[in-house]
Design an enzyme around this catalytic site. Structure first.
Site, short mmCIF file in Angstrom:
data_model
loop_
_atom_site.label_atom_id
_atom_site.label_comp_id
_atom_site.label_asym_id
_atom_site.label_seq_id
_atom_site.Cartn_x
_atom_site.Cartn_y
_atom_site.Cartn_z
N ARG A 21 64.18 53.47 37.27
CA ARG A 21 64.18 53.41 38.74
C ARG A 21 65.33 54.23 39.33
O ARG A 21 65.57 54.19 40.54
CB ARG A 21 64.27 51.97 39.24
N HIS A 51 62.32 61.10 29.03
CA HIS A 51 61.52 60.93 30.25
C HIS A 51 62.47 60.76 31.43
O HIS A 51 63.36 59.93 31.40
CB HIS A 51 60.61 59.70 30.10
N TYR A 54 61.36 57.57 37.22
CA TYR A 54 60.19 57.65 38.11
C TYR A 54 60.59 58.03 39.53
O TYR A 54 59.79 58.57 40.28
CB TYR A 54 59.47 56.30 38.20
N HIS A 91 57.43 63.44 36.03
CA HIS A 91 56.27 63.37 36.90
C HIS A 91 56.50 64.39 38.01
O HIS A 91 57.53 64.30 38.69
CB HIS A 91 56.13 61.97 37.50
N GLU A 126 54.16 66.30 33.53
CA GLU A 126 53.16 65.36 33.04
C GLU A 126 51.89 65.43 33.90
O GLU A 126 51.97 65.54 35.13
CB GLU A 126 53.74 63.93 33.06
N ASP A 160 48.80 63.14 29.49
CA ASP A 160 48.68 61.69 29.39
C ASP A 160 47.20 61.34 29.42
O ASP A 160 46.51 61.61 30.41
CB ASP A 160 49.44 61.03 30.55
N HIS A 163 46.12 59.11 32.29
CA HIS A 163 46.20 59.80 33.58
C HIS A 163 45.05 60.80 33.77
O HIS A 163 44.45 60.84 34.84
CB HIS A 163 47.53 60.53 33.72
N HIS A 195 50.83 61.83 25.77
CA HIS A 195 51.03 60.40 25.99
C HIS A 195 49.69 59.75 25.67
O HIS A 195 48.71 59.99 26.38
CB HIS A 195 51.40 60.10 27.44
N ASP A 208 45.93 54.74 37.43
CA ASP A 208 47.06 54.73 36.50
C ASP A 208 47.48 53.33 36.06
O ASP A 208 48.54 52.84 36.44
CB ASP A 208 48.26 55.49 37.10
N HIS A 210 47.76 51.53 32.39
CA HIS A 210 47.60 51.74 30.95
C HIS A 210 47.06 50.50 30.26
O HIS A 210 47.37 49.38 30.67
CB HIS A 210 48.96 52.07 30.31
N GLU A 240 52.37 54.67 25.30
CA GLU A 240 52.97 54.01 26.48
C GLU A 240 52.08 52.85 26.85
O GLU A 240 51.76 52.64 28.02
CB GLU A 240 53.04 54.99 27.66
ZN ZN Z 1 50.95 56.20 33.67
FE FE Z 2 52.72 59.01 30.67
FE FE Z 3 55.30 59.32 32.63
#
Ligand code: ZN
Ligand code: FE
Ligand code: FE
Length: 261
Positions: A21, A51, A54, A91, A126, A160, A163, A195, A208, A210, A240
Site C-alpha cells: 500500500r 513487485h 499497488y 501495474h 503487468e 497475468d 488478468h 503470473h 480481477d 484470483h 498469486e
Molecule cells: Zn490481480
Molecule cells: Fe499479477
Molecule cells: Fe500485480
C-alpha cells in the site's frame, strides 16, 4: 525468501519492494544481500521478480501521486541494482477519467524520467484486468507505452493469466491465438514472466479476483497448458493464488507433475 521458496519446491519467488500500500522500504543490508546471493545460487534460484506497491500510479492526475510514483520507482530501481539483472514488475496505472491516451503518455513520461541507461534491471508492465480505469487491459495499450519509452530495451511484460482472462482474452480455448495477438502488438521476446492465477470470474468480467489453480473459471488444464506452451515454458511462473505456504507447495507439485507428463 530464498529459503521459503526452497521449502515449497519453488526455484523463483516474487516479493513486494515495500508495503504494497506504499510507504518506505527497509534499508539494504550488504551482508543480507551477500548471504542471499550465495544461498540462491546454491539452490538454483537464478531469477526473481520484485513487485512495485499497488499505490504506485504514474498515470495519476494528482501531482502528489505522480511524485510518489517517480520517487518510489527511482528508489526501487536503485535498490534493484544490488542484485543485477533481475525483474521489476508494476501495474501500469489508472487514468482516473483523464482517458487512456493521456494515461499512456504520463506512464511513458515517468518511465523516461526514472529509467537509467546503466541499469541492469528489466522493468515489466503487468497485463491488467481492466477494472475501473486501469490501463494495460489490452496488449496494444502495453505496446503503446513501450513505444513511447526511450530506453525500451529495458522494458518487458509480465502476463497475468487471471488478468488477461478477465480482460477478455480466451486462454482456455485459444491460447495460441492470444499469444499470436501478443506477438503482433508487443512481441513475444518482450514477455519475461507469467503470473499464474485462476480467476473467480467469467472471461471479460474486468474484475480481477484470483482463485486457486483449478478452482476458478480458467481451470487446471488450461493453466497447466500455459506452463507447457513452447513459447512460454522457459519463463519464470509466479503464483498469486489465495493460499498459505502448504497450498503453494501443493500447486507447485501438481503443476510440475503435469509438466513432466
Ligand atoms: Zn490481480
Ligand atoms: Fe499479477
Ligand atoms: Fe500485480
Amino acid at each position: 525468501m530464498a529459503k521459503t521458496a526452497e521449502s515449497i519446491g519453488a526455484n523463483t519467488f516474487q516479493f513486494f519492494t515495500r508495503n504494497p500500500r506504499g510507504g518506505k522500504a527497509k534499508a539494504l543490508d550488504p551482508d543480507d544481500i551477500a548471504a542471499f546471493r550465495d544461498y540462491a545460487g546454491r539452490i538454483g534460484i537464478t531469477v526473481f521478480l520484485a513487485h512495485a506497491p499497488y499505490t504506485l500510479n504514474p498515470a495519476a492526475a494528482d501531482e502528489r501521486v505522480q511524485e510518489f510514483a517517480r520517487a518510489t520507482f527511482a528508489d526501487d530501481l536503485a535498490r534493484m541494482e544490488a542484485t543485477p539483472g533481475q525483474y521489476y514488475n508494476f501495474h501500469p496505472g489508472s487514468h482516473v477519467k483523464q482517458g487512456v491516451e493521456t494515461g499512456i503518455e504520463k506512464i511513458a513520461a515517468v518511465l523516461n524520467e526514472v529509467l537509467r541507461p546503466e541499469q541492469t534491471t528489466t522493468v515489466l508492465l503487468e497485463t491488467m484486468a481492466g477494472k475501473g480505469t486501469e490501463i494495460g487491459r489490452s496488449f496494444e495499450e502495453l505496446a503503446a507505452i513501450i513505444e513511447r519509452t526511450e530506453l525500451s530495451d529495458r522494458m518487458g511484460v509480465c502476463l497475468d493469466t487471471c488478468h488477461v482472462w478477465d480482460a477478455g482474452y480466451d486462454i482456455v480455448h485459444d491460447l495460441d491465438g492470444v499469444l499470436e495477438s501478443f506477438d503482433r502488438s508487443v512481441g513475444l521476446d518482450r514477455l519475461k514472466a507469467i503470473h499464474l492465477n485462476d480467476s473467480l470470474n467469467e472471461r471479460g468480467a474486468r474484475k480481477d479476483r484470483h482463485a486457486r489453480i483449478g478452482e476458478g473459471r480458467i481451470g487446471f488444464a488450461a493453466l497447466s497448458a500455459v506452463t507447457k506452451h513452447p513459447a512460454l515454458r522457459h519463463l519464470p511462473f509466479f503464483l498469486e493464488t489465495p493460499n498459505e505456504l502448504p497450498g503453494y507447495a501443493d500447486e507447485i507439485a501438481r503443476l510440475r507433475e503435469a509438466w513432466r507428463a
